[in-house]
Design a protein around this motif. Structure first.
Motif, PDB file in Angstrom:
ATOM      1  N   GLY A   1       0.808  -1.213   0.000  1.00 49.13           N
ATOM      2  CA  GLY A   1       0.000   0.000   0.000  1.00 49.13           C
ATOM      3  C   GLY A   1       0.839   1.259   0.000  1.00 49.13           C
TER       4      GLY A   1
ATOM      5  N   ARG B   1       2.343   1.636  -3.515  1.00 54.20           N
ATOM      6  CA  ARG B   1       1.327   2.069  -4.476  1.00 54.20           C
ATOM      7  C   ARG B   1       1.045   3.560  -4.304  1.00 54.20           C
ATOM      8  N   GLU B   2       0.925   4.013  -3.065  1.00 49.49           N
ATOM      9  CA  GLU B   2       0.654   5.432  -2.821  1.00 49.49           C
ATOM     10  C   GLU B   2       1.762   6.303  -3.404  1.00 49.49           C
TER      11      GLU B   2
ATOM     12  N   GLU C   1       1.133   6.606  -7.051  1.00 46.12           N
ATOM     13  CA  GLU C   1      -0.030   7.433  -7.365  1.00 46.12           C
ATOM     14  C   GLU C   1       0.249   8.914  -7.177  1.00 46.12           C
TER      15      GLU C   1
ATOM     16  N   ARG D   1      -2.628   6.101 -14.692  1.00 41.45           N
ATOM     17  CA  ARG D   1      -3.430   5.569 -13.590  1.00 41.45           C
ATOM     18  C   ARG D   1      -3.907   4.144 -13.903  1.00 41.45           C
TER      19      ARG D   1
ATOM     20  N   SER E   1      -3.171   0.504 -11.957  1.00 39.77           N
ATOM     21  CA  SER E   1      -4.199  -0.481 -11.628  1.00 39.77           C
ATOM     22  C   SER E   1      -3.821  -1.866 -12.135  1.00 39.77           C
TER      23      SER E   1
ATOM     24  N   GLU F   1      -8.283  -0.693  -7.138  1.00 37.85           N
ATOM     25  CA  GLU F   1      -8.489  -0.207  -5.779  1.00 37.85           C
ATOM     26  C   GLU F   1      -9.666  -0.911  -5.106  1.00 37.85           C
ATOM     27  N   SER F   2     -10.688  -1.222  -5.862  1.00 40.25           N
ATOM     28  CA  SER F   2     -11.857  -1.872  -5.288  1.00 40.25           C
ATOM     29  C   SER F   2     -12.376  -2.929  -6.245  1.00 40.25           C
TER      30      SER F   2
END
Length: 323
Positions: free
Chosen positions: A49, A52-53, A56, A83, A87, A93-94
């Motif tokens: 995480g 990834r941040e 981004e 972006r 992914s 993300e979801s």
């Protein structure tokens, strides 16, 4: 299925709290530890995480963004495609549309800094940790470290000795011997696991004389008893005094700790409508190599991991194998 692996190393620059939740023990908020050894670690989910941040938050003026666009020309000037590439690499993300092409292992402890009566501090490790590192380097198909030296050894001309054959770590005296194999190991660790910036040259030289290979049990005890534990309070905004019941303790992995992990890569997964972007960015062949190149190029040199970011905690310096 993951088809490629690359080791990386994390040098802790500020105390790091990768928390495991509340606890009924001595420390209210302990750090994450392996169940079977008790050694500190950073869970792969938290590490992924944080990475990834960092991807981004890349901006157009960032040097890493420029390098990514140089190596992946089809990303240039197209933030939406960038972006989408994130992914595809890290996963959506979801939802469960597809899995990411990158995976991570837990970051495992390799060297633990301990206060020393001579030399300020020592980096300690043990045969169990070193042999596990050998096993994981073999999984990644990279050159192994030198033969693992036995417990109770230090490099020749170590500056940690209080007298011949003795080092004092915390308040404990350990019997050690100077060993050429320990010297080769320290040299390898300084060259292969430490970031190579000029500002860290003193630290690399320090590692060559500041390593101690302890017995497994002693290493476990020090990593249990010699972490940083901070007591914190909460101030009542109305009275300006300590709020009742707001006293708690937090455990931190100390600065100068060194951890390692593996990043794992596979061909890119995605839906049919993702195929155009996937092939435009990562190509049709050897996508696993392209994914690793994407990660390696975009990785920051310094990353924030764990809690209390606003207190300056959890800054780590990254060293990717081969850099």
């Amino acid at each position: 299925m993951f088809t490629r692996a690359c080791p990386f190393f994390l040098l802790v620059e500020t105390p790091l709290h990768a928390g495991s939740g509340t606890d009924l023990g001595v420390v209210d908020l302990p750090i994450q530890r392996e169940r079977h050894t008790g050694f500190p670690k950073i869970e792969a989910s938290g590490l992924k995480g944080s990475i990834r941040e960092a991807f981004e938050r890349l901006e157009d003026h960032d040097n890493r963004q420029g390098e990514l666009e140089k190596r992946f020309p089809n990303l240039k000037g197209d933030r939406e495609r960038y972006r989408k590439a994130i992914s595809l690499v890290f996963g959506p993300e979801s939802g469960d549309l597809h899995v990411g092409a990158l995976g991570f292992t837990d970051a495992r402890l390799l060297l633990f800094p301990v206060r020393s009566a001579r030399g300020i501090f020592a980096w300690v490790t043990c045969p169990a940790v070193l042999n596990r590192l050998c096993r994981e380097l073999e999984m990644a198909r990279v050159s192994p470290l030198p033969p693992v030296t036995g417990a109770g050894t230090v490099p020749p001309e170590s500056d940690l000795l209080v007298r011949a054959g003795t080092v004092v770590l915390e308040e404990y005296a350990f019997t050690v011997r100077e060993d050429d194999e320990a010297g080769k190991l320290a040299q390898w660790l300084a060259e292969m696991t430490m970031p190579q910036e000029a500002s860290l040259s003193w630290w690399r030289d320090r590692m060559k004389k500041g390593l101690v290979v302890l017995p497994d049990d002693d290493f476990r005890d020090l990593t249990t008893l010699a972490t940083e534990v901070t007591t914190r309070i909460k101030i009542d905004p109305d009275t300006g005094t300590v709020q009742s019941g707001a006293l708690f303790t937090e455990e931190y992995l100390p600065q100068e700790s060194l951890l390692y992990g593996l990043v794992l890569a596979s061909p890119v997964f995605g839906r049919e409508e993702d195929r155009e972007i996937c092939e435009a960015v990562f190509g049709k062949e050897k996508q696993d190599e392209a994914v690793l190149k994407f990660w390696r190029t975009g990785m920051p040199k310094v990353l924030q991991v764990g809690g209390n970011a606003t207190l300056g905690k959890g800054l780590v310096r990254i060293k990717v194998w081969g850099d």
